[in-house]
Design an enzyme around this catalytic site. Structure first.
Site, mmCIF file in Angstrom:
data_model
loop_
_atom_site.group_PDB
_atom_site.id
_atom_site.type_symbol
_atom_site.label_atom_id
_atom_site.label_comp_id
_atom_site.label_asym_id
_atom_site.label_seq_id
_atom_site.Cartn_x
_atom_site.Cartn_y
_atom_site.Cartn_z
ATOM 1 N N LYS A 177 1.593 3.105 -0.877
ATOM 2 C CA LYS A 177 0.394 2.297 -1.056
ATOM 3 C C LYS A 177 -0.492 2.447 0.176
ATOM 4 O O LYS A 177 -0.054 2.254 1.304
ATOM 5 C CB LYS A 177 0.766 0.823 -1.265
ATOM 6 C CG LYS A 177 1.826 0.609 -2.349
ATOM 7 C CD LYS A 177 1.432 1.202 -3.682
ATOM 8 C CE LYS A 177 2.537 1.044 -4.710
ATOM 9 N NZ LYS A 177 2.209 1.709 -5.988
ATOM 10 N N ARG A 231 -9.154 0.424 -12.311
ATOM 11 C CA ARG A 231 -9.738 0.926 -11.065
ATOM 12 C C ARG A 231 -10.713 2.044 -11.406
ATOM 13 O O ARG A 231 -10.589 2.674 -12.468
ATOM 14 C CB ARG A 231 -8.602 1.458 -10.193
ATOM 15 C CG ARG A 231 -8.957 1.916 -8.804
ATOM 16 C CD ARG A 231 -7.695 2.447 -8.138
ATOM 17 N NE ARG A 231 -7.892 2.829 -6.752
ATOM 18 C CZ ARG A 231 -6.961 3.396 -6.004
ATOM 19 N NH1 ARG A 231 -5.750 3.633 -6.517
ATOM 20 N NH2 ARG A 231 -7.213 3.721 -4.744
ATOM 21 N N LYS A 285 -1.485 3.725 -10.814
ATOM 22 C CA LYS A 285 -2.307 3.864 -9.605
ATOM 23 C C LYS A 285 -3.533 2.956 -9.633
ATOM 24 O O LYS A 285 -4.538 3.228 -8.964
ATOM 25 C CB LYS A 285 -2.738 5.321 -9.400
ATOM 26 C CG LYS A 285 -1.594 6.315 -9.353
ATOM 27 C CD LYS A 285 -0.519 5.913 -8.376
ATOM 28 C CE LYS A 285 -0.996 5.913 -6.929
ATOM 29 N NZ LYS A 285 0.071 5.516 -5.966
ATOM 30 N N SER A 342 -6.014 9.533 -6.772
ATOM 31 C CA SER A 342 -4.807 8.875 -6.258
ATOM 32 C C SER A 342 -3.569 9.343 -7.023
ATOM 33 O O SER A 342 -2.508 9.583 -6.434
ATOM 34 C CB SER A 342 -4.947 7.356 -6.378
ATOM 35 O OG SER A 342 -3.785 6.700 -5.936
ATOM 36 N N ARG A 400 -1.898 5.348 0.814
ATOM 37 C CA ARG A 400 -1.768 6.752 1.235
ATOM 38 C C ARG A 400 -3.153 7.411 1.259
ATOM 39 O O ARG A 400 -3.994 7.172 0.379
ATOM 40 C CB ARG A 400 -0.850 7.488 0.260
ATOM 41 C CG ARG A 400 -0.668 8.962 0.594
ATOM 42 C CD ARG A 400 -0.006 9.718 -0.544
ATOM 43 N NE ARG A 400 1.400 9.392 -0.678
ATOM 44 C CZ ARG A 400 1.962 8.938 -1.807
ATOM 45 N NH1 ARG A 400 1.218 8.736 -2.874
ATOM 46 N NH2 ARG A 400 3.260 8.683 -1.864
#
Length: 365
Positions: free
Chosen positions: A328, A203, A122, A211, A330
């Site tokens: 992707k 990230r 993710k 996520s 979402r």
């Protein structure tokens, strides 16, 4: 001349012969004269065959080759014609089947990967793979192989078989995000090749955890709440770091394991946030790291406002743009603000140490 003399000697007796006898006798004499002047072998003889008596290859009714007479070499001045060479034994024994058209040949070989996107889940690994594989010098496996974490006992040849065919000048890649957090993976990749280049897409660990939970919830609707899984005791701010969604975000701990087997110069970190806001810039750095010419540029991207994510502009051979899958972009599950701040406090010391280790501040606070 001999025939003329003979005829003159017999002429005095010709009155005793009948007319028919004279005719027969004249024909006989003419034949003798003709044979004397033109011997039979000079008339019937054929041109000499320079290969007479040499070995010859013939085909019987069953298509088998049979040989006749003794073998010998043709005289130096006798050279077979093009048609004769095509049917000679040397050509019969060799496979002269024409090569297939170039367009039907399978170019390249299946090679073990030169570069692997090893994480993180993710973080944007699929986007990096899809964006970089439009480069003509990159070929990549389409699915996650999970070789170094789940299928290692199958062996390297099994792994090689999953790779696409590449030319000598092309790079072979694959991506499996779980590699980064699997303890055994760095040692196993190093055993394959210490020259393998590694790409890690990172990230904000809090955003990444949310996520991750959102994706799992879409597959398991009866999942406990995010707070119940993320905290051992939320009122006291005690985070459950054993939960996989939280554990993955402890980047510095995982990186320490990788640095036991690979130098930092062989690991490139992609910012998941900048991958959204500046995909061309991030891909430029990835191409530099891989030693590729900067071919993937901003002309290849456009921002899809509906998904909130960049997409590839349509290729000339396609009728529509290419965006990543529906997962992707979402919409994330809404999480209590206090829970988010508690998680930021939890991750802060790990993030700061990670910034120092990689020499870059990702500004996640």
């Amino acid at each position: 001349m001999a025939c003329v003399l003979l005829f003159t000697r017999l002429l005095p007796f010709s009155h005793r012969l009948t007319r028919s006898s004279v005719c027969v006798f004249s024909l006989f004499l003419s034949y003798l004269c003709y044979c004397a002047l033109f011997p039979a072998d000079s008339i019937m003889q054929k041109p000499a065959d320079p290969t007479a008596g040499c070995q010859r290859v013939l085909a019987d009714g069953a298509g088998r080759l049979i040989r006749k007479s003794l073998s010998c070499a043709p005289p130096p001045d006798v050279r077979p014609s093009t048609d004769q060479r095509a049917a000679s034994p040397a050509h019969i024994g060799r496979n002269d089947t024409p090569s297939p058209p170039v367009s039907n040949l399978k170019f390249g070989n299946k090679k073990l990967p030169n570069a692997i996107i090893v994480g993180v889940k993710k973080g944007g690994t699929r986007a990096v793979l899809e964006f970089i594989r439009i480069h003509p010098d990159v070929r990549a496996a389409g699915t996650e192989t999970h070789f170094f974490d789940r299928n290692y006992d199958r062996g390297l040849e099994w792994y090689r078989g999953l790779m696409p065919r590449t030319l000598e000048s092309q790079i072979t890649m694959e991506k499996t995000p779980s590699y980064f957090v699997t303890k055994e993976t760095p040692h196993r990749i190093s055993a394959m090749s210490q020259d393998t280049k590694l790409i890690v897409v990172v990230r904000d660990p809090v955003t990444r955890a949310i996520s991750d939970y959102t994706q799992t919830l879409s597959k398991t609707p009866d999942l406990p709440s995010f707070q119940d899984l993320a905290f051992k005791n939320q009122s006291l701010g005690i985070v459950d770091s054993s939960w996989n969604a939280i554990r993955i975000g402890l980047y510095v701990l995982h990186l320490e394991n990788w640095l036991r087997y690979f130098p930092l110069t062989q690991i490139h970190f992609v910012s998941g946030e900048r991958l959204i806001t500046d995909p061309a810039g991030e891909l430029a750095r990835v191409q530099d790291f891989l030693g590729l010419k900067r071919i993937v540029t901003d002309k290849h991207f456009y921002f899809n406002r509906t998904k909130g994510f960049p997409c590839l502009k349509k290729p000339e051979s396609s009728g529509s743009p290419r965006c990543l899958g529906k997962s992707k972009g979402r919409t994330h599950v809404q999480i209590d603000r206090d829970a988010i701040e508690q998680l930021r406090d939890f991750y802060r010391p790990y993030n700061v140490k990670f910034y120092g280790m990689v020499g870059h501040n990702f500004k996640w606070e």
